[in-house]
Every structure is written in structure tokens, then in C-alpha cells.
Design an enzyme around this catalytic site. Structure first.
Site, short mmCIF file in Angstrom:
data_model
loop_
_atom_site.label_atom_id
_atom_site.label_comp_id
_atom_site.label_asym_id
_atom_site.label_seq_id
_atom_site.Cartn_x
_atom_site.Cartn_y
_atom_site.Cartn_z
CG ASP A 1 -1.80 1.19 1.36
OD1 ASP A 1 -1.60 2.14 0.60
OD2 ASP A 1 -2.70 1.17 2.23
CE LYS B 1 -2.79 9.69 2.18
NZ LYS B 1 -3.48 10.63 3.03
CB THR C 1 -20.51 5.25 -11.11
OG1 THR C 1 -21.58 4.52 -10.51
CG2 THR C 1 -21.05 6.17 -12.20
#
Ligand SMILES: Cc1ncc(COP(=O)(O)O)c(C=O)c1O
Length: 500
Positions: free
Chosen positions: A326, A357, A381
Site C-alpha cells: 500500500d 494522494k 460508476t
């Protein structure tokens, strides 16, 4: 904005002289050669304490609509530029927090303004598509120009998403899908799996798990939260999964002075990781993936050695678990390399690398094998935002053109050395200075003193953030130069002198 800036320059050069003659500044840092960022201000300028009256008024107004407990102050983003954040009361602060580490090249960078004002880019900003079904015709080119140009080693595929949490959430899903497909081999899902998944039951919803680390932070959505273990406030009252949590090494700093002790601590944690993987398999909840930050950020800027990550990577491989790094907070250049995991120097560092970020768009890179086998399995979406890819491509141009990774390494060294000096000067107050690039931190004697120092620094024109129980973390933009380091050290030194 431009005219007000020019008139301000005059006042600022006067004011700068005042800063440099402030008491205490000579103790830590000599006056640095000024390699100024072109569109930056010259220094902080404070008119009120923070939050000032205008911010307080706005907090009342917003408080009638939302919980504003976390709001520090309101900002004037039009006036903010470079390394400086301007608040609603006109206070200008040197920003070492950068919107929780998410501003790559400072406020109002001219290159990004230029991109915005290019009429050819207008439709990208006006029309936000449902990327998974109706991507724009320039999307393959744009994603190649932006994200793929910084793909981690061994990865040629990327899935964009909107934020850090939804990137991790979908990366976890990709690991589970990969794991089950691996178990099934060539046969597809059984009828029982197809029906049981609709009522949240096994075997369709299998009892798989993700191994995470104590002190880790991977987001606040439901799946991510099961792997987040940094603060109680994130977790309380939210149901979670019974997934294994391994200890993250608690190392002594500077790392090079405690290699033997730290190696022992890391060996203890790695042993625990293997035990947990075996235990959870026996419990019928096999570990499909391991998720880890290269430096635990929210949890207190906890580092581990290259040897630790290399052995952990091997454990993941040995037990057939995907390895998810991560890089939401560490990615984008702040450690002096574009990805923090590049410091490990491995040929095969990860199966999945998530980001957000400083990359402006969220998402994750992954190995080919972790591509979901059917449409709509990894889907929502928006699935990101092409306008953010435009910005990212330009940010990457600026990073390359201005050699910002080298600059970060240089400023990072100055920052860490300055922190070491301060730590030697104030041993009762400061300890455990640590960092990679400008991704630095230092511990304060207790949480109350830390919190007080953060507020006092803010009133002196330096905006900083905390992390862990009692650490201050440094998260400047990539345009933070040695000049800014010394500005910060001088102000911080004065503050510490008052605490003596
Ligand atoms: C390492 C890490 N992962 C995930 C997240 C979650 O990102 P977001 O807040 O964009 O959901 C963060 C946020 O600070 C983070 O630092």
C-alpha cells in the site's frame, strides 16, 4: 492574484530578514543558499493566531451542517502557492502537511494552471465519464503517458479508482478473486457457489482473509478497516472480519546503530506472520493476501529493513498469498524514489501496489494474474477520473524536468540531519528522529506536548501533522527545498527553546 503577489514580494523580503534574525535560528541551521521555487512566497506571514476570527465564524456556519470537529481552519486556495498554505484570515503558513500528504508539487503550480486553461482539455474537465463502460477515446494514450510511465517493476496493468480506500478495497477483492480462481483451476464456480453468494454464505462468499499489521492504516471503508489498526476512533462500533493481525517491528532509531537488536525484532515478527498464516489456514480462513505499507504512516512512521520486506515477500510467495504493498501515502516521490518499495531493490517486490494522494487519482497496479476474469467484478460508476490523469501526466513532467526526486533526497537529508541535531539538543523533549527522503518524523516526549507543539508551530507559521501516539510527521510537497528546511528548523528550534 499576480499583482497582489508582486506587491507582496517587497513586504516579504523585509519580513524575511526579520525571520533570519529571530532568536535561536543560528543554533541549528546556518543560513541556507536560497534556491527559491519560482512561484513560491518568501516565508510565512502570520496576522492572527490560528484559527483566526474568520475561520471561527466559518466553523460555526459549517457546524450547523456538518461535524466540524476535525477542521483545523478554513483555507484560501486562491492565495496559497508553492509550499505555503494561506488561511481565511490571511495567515500564510509553510505547509509540511500538504493536505495529508496529497499535494505533489505545491499549491497553484503554474504548469497545472496552464493545463487547466488549455481549451483542448476543457471537455475532460466538464464531462466526467463512467470510465468502466464509456472511456474517452484518448484514455489509453493518457493512461500510458501518466500512470504506466511510473508502473512498478513487473507490472503493466493498472486499475484507476477514486481514493485510497476504494483502491485498497478493490485490490483486496482482486486478491480474493485471484485466490479462488487459483483454487478452482479450470473449472468455473459451482451452482452452490452461485446461489450461496447471494445470501452472504460460503462457499460463494468464502472464508478467506487478508493478513495485516498492527499499527497499519489502509483506509476506513469496511474491508479496509478490517486491516487498519492505528487508532481506536477509526474502528469503534464497526463490525469487522476475523482476519489475522501480525506485529509490525518496533525498531530502534537510527536504524544503522541498532542493526542487531532490530534484526531480532524483525525475526520475531516474521515468525509470527508464518504462524498466523498456518493458524488461519487451520481455522478454515486461509490468507489470500498480505497487505503492508513500506513505512507505516498514520500508525506513527514505523520503518522496517529491506531484509524484513524481502523475507516477508518470500513468506507470501511460499504460502501462496498475494503481496499487496500500500503506497497510498509513501508513493509519488516523497521518499526520494517514486515508490518507497524501490528502496528494497527487489526484482519482484509485489503483486499489487495501490496508490492515491500525490498521484492525484487512486488506483492499483497489479500483475497480469490478478486481472479479474470477468467484467463488472472490479467496477464502480466513475472508476477514477480522466482529468486527474491529465494533472498527473503534468506533475510527472515537472518531477522529471526539475529533478524533484533528487531534490527530495537532498532536502530530506538536510531535514533529518536537522532533526538529529535538535534531538541531541533537546534530549528530554525529542527522540527517534527517522525518515527516508522528506518522509520524516520525530517523537515528542508525550502526546500532550506533541499536540501543544503542533499548535504553537502553526501560530508561528509552520503547519505540521501528527501521527501515531506522539510523533510529528513531515509531509512537505516535492518542491520543498533545503531553504525551506532551514526556515522550518529555525522556527521549530525557537519553539523548543521555550519548552526547555
Ligand atoms: C497507507 C494508506 N492507505 C490508505 C489510505 C486511505 O486513503 P483515503 O483517505 O484516500 O481513503 C491512507 C490515507 O491516509 C493511507 O495513508
Amino acid at each position: 492574484m499576480a499583482t497582489s503577489l508582486i506587491s507582496r514580494q517587497l513586504a516579504l523580503s523585509l519580513q524575511k530578514n526579520l525571520w533570519l534574525s529571530a532568536p535561536g535560528c543560528r543554533h541549528v541551521s546556518k543560513a541556507a543558499a536560497k534556491t527559491q521555487v519560482e512561484f513560491d512566497y518568501d516565508g510565512p506571514s502570520m496576522k492572527t493566531t490560528v484559527p483566526g476570527p474568520r475561520s471561527q465564524e466559518l466553523a460555526k456556519q459549517l457546524g450547523d451542517i456538518q461535524n466540524v470537529g476535525a477542521v483545523h481552519f478554513f483555507c484560501n486556495y486562491e492565495e496559497s502557492r508553492g509550499n505555503y498554505l494561506v488561511d481565511a484570515d490571511g495567515n500564510r503558513m509553510l505547509d509540511l502537511y500538504t493536505q495529508i500528504s496529497s499535494i505533489p508539487i505545491g499549491y497553484n503550480h503554474p504548469a497545472l494552471h496552464k493545463l487547466m486553461s488549455n481549451p483542448n482539455n476543457l471537455t475532460t474537465f466538464v464531462n466526467r465519464p463512467a470510465l468502466g463502460i464509456l472511456p474517452p477515446d484518448n484514455f489509453p494514450d493518457k493512461i500510458t503517458e501518466s500512470l504506466l510511465s511510473v508502473a512498478p517493476i513487473g507490472m503493466t496493468r493498472v486499475q484507476t479508482m477514486a481514493c485510497g480506500s476504494c483502491s485498497n478495497e478493490n485490490a483486496f477483492k482482486a486478491m480474493f478473486i485471484w485466490y479462488r480462481n487459483k483454487e478452482r483451476g479450470v473449472s468455473g464456480p459451482s451452482d452452490e457457489e452461485l446461489t450461496s453468494c447471494m445470501i452472504n454464505q460460503a462457499p460463494g462468499c468464502p472464508d478467506l482473509s487478508i493478513l495485516s499489521f498492527m499499527g497499519g492504516f489502509h483506509g476506513r471503508t469496511l474491508g479496509c478497516l478490517a486491516t487498519t489498526h492505528s487508532k481506536i476512533i477509526h474502528k469503534l462500533d464497526v463490525p469487522s472480519f476475523d482476519w489475522p493481525i501480525a506485529p509490525f517491528p518496533k525498531l530502534q532509531y537510527p536504524l544503522e546503530e541498532f542493526t542487531r537488536e532490530n534484526a531480532q525484532e524483525e525475526a520475531r515478527c516474521l515468525e509470527e506472520v508464518e504462524d498466523l498464516i498456518v493458524k488461519w489456514r487451520q481455522k478454515g480462513k486461509p490468507v489470500a493476501g498480505i497487505v503492508i505499507e513500506p513505512i507505516q504512516a498514520e500508525g506513527g512512521d514505523n520503518h522496517a529493513s529491506v531484509d524484513f520486506f524481502s523475507k516477508l515477500r518470500n513468506i507470501a510467495r511460499k504460502h501462496g498469498c498475494a503481496f499487496h504493498v500500500d503506497e497510498v501515502q509513501t508513493g509519488g516521490g516523497c521518499t526520494g524514489k517514486f515508490w518507497a518499495h524501490e528502496h528494497w531493490g527487489m526484482d519482484d517486490p509485489a503483486d499489487i501496489v495501490s496508490f492515491s494522494k500525490k498521484l492525484l487519482t487512486g488506483g492499483y497496479f497489479h500483475k497480469d494474474a490478478l486481472q479479474a476474469d470477468k467484467a463488472y467484478r472490479i467496477f464502480n460508476t466513475w472508476m477514477g477520473d480522466p482529468s486527474k490523469n491529465l494533472f498527473l501526466a503534468e506533475v510527472l513532467n515537472v518531477i522529471r524536468r526539475e529533478n524533484l526526486l533528487e531534490e527530495v533526497t537532498r532536502s530530506g537529508k538536510a531535514l533529518l540531519n536537522g532533526l538529529y541535531e535538535l534531538q541531541a539538543q533537546y534530549p528530554g523533549l525529542l527522540s527517534r528522529a527517522r525518515g527516508q527522503g522528506t518522509f520524516c518524523a520525530i517523537d515528542i516526549c508525550d502526546d500532550k506536548t506533541r499536540d501543544r507543539l503542533l499548535l504553537q508551530a502553526r501560530d508561528k507559521g509552520v503547519f505540521l501533522g501528527g501521527c501515531g501516539d506522539r510523533s510529528i510527521r513531515f509531509r512537505p510537497a516535492l518542491i520543498f527545498k533545503e531553504y525551506h528546511v532551514h526556515l522550518f528548523l529555525n522556527i521549530f528550534n525557537d519553539l523548543l527553546a521555550q519548552h526547555k
